[in-house]
Write a protein that holds these residues in place. Sequence first.
Motif, short mmCIF file in Angstrom:
data_model
loop_
_atom_site.label_atom_id
_atom_site.label_comp_id
_atom_site.label_asym_id
_atom_site.label_seq_id
_atom_site.Cartn_x
_atom_site.Cartn_y
_atom_site.Cartn_z
N UNK A 143 -12.53 130.10 4.50
CA UNK A 143 -13.04 130.90 3.38
C UNK A 143 -12.77 130.25 2.03
N UNK A 169 -19.33 134.57 1.17
CA UNK A 169 -18.65 135.34 2.21
C UNK A 169 -18.65 134.66 3.57
N UNK A 170 -19.70 133.85 3.85
CA UNK A 170 -19.84 133.31 5.19
C UNK A 170 -19.10 132.00 5.42
N UNK A 171 -18.56 131.38 4.37
CA UNK A 171 -17.96 130.07 4.58
C UNK A 171 -16.66 130.14 5.37
N UNK A 172 -16.44 129.14 6.15
CA UNK A 172 -15.23 129.03 6.97
C UNK A 172 -14.76 127.58 6.97
N UNK A 176 -12.68 133.51 -4.51
CA UNK A 176 -13.63 134.10 -5.46
C UNK A 176 -14.27 135.34 -4.90
N UNK A 177 -15.21 135.90 -5.64
CA UNK A 177 -15.91 137.09 -5.17
C UNK A 177 -16.68 136.76 -3.90
N UNK A 178 -16.52 137.60 -2.90
CA UNK A 178 -17.10 137.32 -1.59
C UNK A 178 -18.52 137.87 -1.52
#
Lengths: 174, 442
Positions: free
Chosen positions: B179, B174-177, B182-184
Motif C-alpha cells: 500500500x 487504494x488498490x496498490x500493493x 495518503x488518501x486511499x
Amino acid sequence: MSKNLFEYPNQQFLDLYVRLLKWFVFIVISVVMACLLYAFWPTGMKNLFDNKVYPSQEQLERREAQRAMNQAEQNWDKVENGIHLRTGLVYDENFNLINATCTPCHSAKLITQNRATREGWIDMIRWMQATQGLGDLGKNEPAIVQYLSEHYAPDQIGRRQNLDMETIEWYELE
Amino acid sequence: MSDLRMNKKDKKGIHQLYQNNPSQADKALWGRITPLGRRGFIKKSALATMNAVLGANMVFAEHFPAGMIPALLYHSTEPFQIPGKSEQLVVLNDRPINAETPAHLLDPEWTPNDLFFVRNNGIPPENVNPKSWTLTIEGESAKTTKRYSLEDLKNNFPTVHYYLTLECGGNGRKEFNPPAKGNQWSTGAVGCAKWTGVKLKDLLEDVGIKKDAVYITYYGKDTHLSGDPNKTVISRGVPIEKALQEESMVVWAMNDQALPVMNGYPLRLVFGGWPASCSGKWLQKIAIRNKIHDGPKMTGQSYRVPCKPVPPGTKVADEDMCIIEAMPVKSLITYPKSGAMISLNRTLNIRGHAWAGDAAVKNIEYSIDFGRSWNPCTISTPENRNAWQHFEAQVKFPETGYYELWAKATDENGQSQPMILPGWNPRGYLNNACHRIAIKVQ
C-alpha cells in the motif's frame, strides 16, 4: 292589530324564540365539541382528565439537544470492540499517545485508511517531519511506530483483488 | 445555511464527522476554531448556557462548545454536509476534507458541482470576498508584475469555456500493493465539468514572458493544517508549454455557476488531463519560473513516479523520481451501478466516460467474460481537448450467473488500460487498471 304587538307572551313570538334558542344551543355545543376534538386529537380523550402540562416544540427540542449532548459527552471516549469510536483508532495503551501526537494536525482517518510496514510508517513520520512541521518524537517514537505497524500493517492483497462481494448492494435493475 | 440542503433522514454525514473528530469537524466544516480548546466540551453545569444559546438561536455563537453538532441542527431539516457538496460523496478524510464520487453518480455527461470530488491539502480560506480578491502574476521569468481583480479578468480578456477533466494523481491508490501512503482513493477522484474563465495564455502574455521561462506555478489562499500561517500548503504547476495551451485556464465558474468553496472559490487554475494538483485552488498568485518549480509537493516523492520501472515495494531515491505530467488513459462505467440484477432476456444498455490525459480516446471495449473477449462500444468525439468522452453499448448475456463488466479504453497513441494494477510506485499514483462492476443475470 297594533294592540296585539304588545301582548306578552305571544304564542307565535314564543315559538320563534324557542326555535332560535334550540339552534343557538346546538351551534354552541357543536363548536365546543369541535374545539375539544381539535385540542385532543389524536392523543385521545384520556388527556381530558389528566393535568399534565404539555411541553412546547421548543422545549422538546431543547430537551432532545440536552439528551444528545449528554450522550455525546458520555461517548467522548467510548470504546467498542477495541475501537475508540470517536476517532476510529484501535484502543490500546498507546492510544492516548497516538491521538495526542497525530490528530492535532490531521484527521485520525488519515491513519485508519492507511497500511504500512514498520519501515513504511517511519518513512511517513520522516516525511511529515521534513515537510509538514512535525517535530522530533523523542522517546515516544518507538511506541508510536509500534502502535502503527502493529494495528495498521499491510494486508497481502496481490496484484488485484476480487471485487468486494461484502460491500456490493445487489438490486433489481428496472 | 440556506445552501446546506439535506434531508432529515440523511443526517449520517455530519453525525459521523462529529463522532469521529468533533473539533476537527468544527474546523473543517464550519471554519470555526473554538476558543475553549479541543476538550472544551460542555459540562452539565453549563447546560444553562446551552439553553440560552438554543433559545436565542445563536447556533454559531463563538462560545459554543468545541465539536458539538450545533444543537438546533441536530434535528433541523437543514443540517449539514460538506459545504456545497452532496451527502452521497464518500468522505475519506475530514481534515483536510477529501471526498470522492461513487462511479454511478458520475453518470451525467458533465459532473455537477455538488458531486465533483474534493481533494484539499489544507484548510480552505474563510470569508472570501470576491470584490477584493486579486490575482498577481510575477516571477523571475515575467517581464513585469501585474495584479488583476476578478472584474479585470472578466472585462479585459476574452471569456472562454472548455470542458476539462480533472483527476487526482492518486485516484485508484487504494488498490496498490504494497500500500501507498495518503488518501486511499477508490475510483472517484475524477470529474469533468464546463469551466468558464480566461485563457492562462492571455494573462501570461499580458504580463510578458521572458525567453528563459520554464515553468509556471501557483500560490493559493488555503492555510496549512499545522496552523503555521507562513507555511505554504501546496504550490505546484506545469511546464510553460502546457500553460500556453489553448485549454489551460484561470476560471471563476463551473457549470455556469460560481466555483464551489471546496473547489477553489472564487478563482482557480484548470489544466485538464494533468494531475488535478497542478490546478491550484483559491488562486491568488502565479509565478513564471526560469526553472522547474520547487514548491511544496513539487519535489521529493510527491506527484512523482520512478523514472524507470521498479519492483513492488522498492525504496526509490528522490533523484530517481520523475514528475507526473499527463495522466494515462482510463475509463469508468457509470451505468448501471455495480450490483445490478437483471433477467436473462434483457439487453443491458451500459454507458460511461473515457479520458486520456492530453490525448483523445480512440476506442473503448467491454468484456463480460473476464477479459477473454472484448466487444466495441460507441464513443463520442471530445467536446474539446482534455474533455472526457462518453461511451455506450448494448450488452446481451448468454446465460444466467455472475458476471463482471469490464471496460478498457485505448487512446490515439495506442496506449491502453491494464486489467491488473499498472507498475507499482511508492506513492500509489496513476492506477488506470480497467474498471469492473458486478452483475447478476437471473
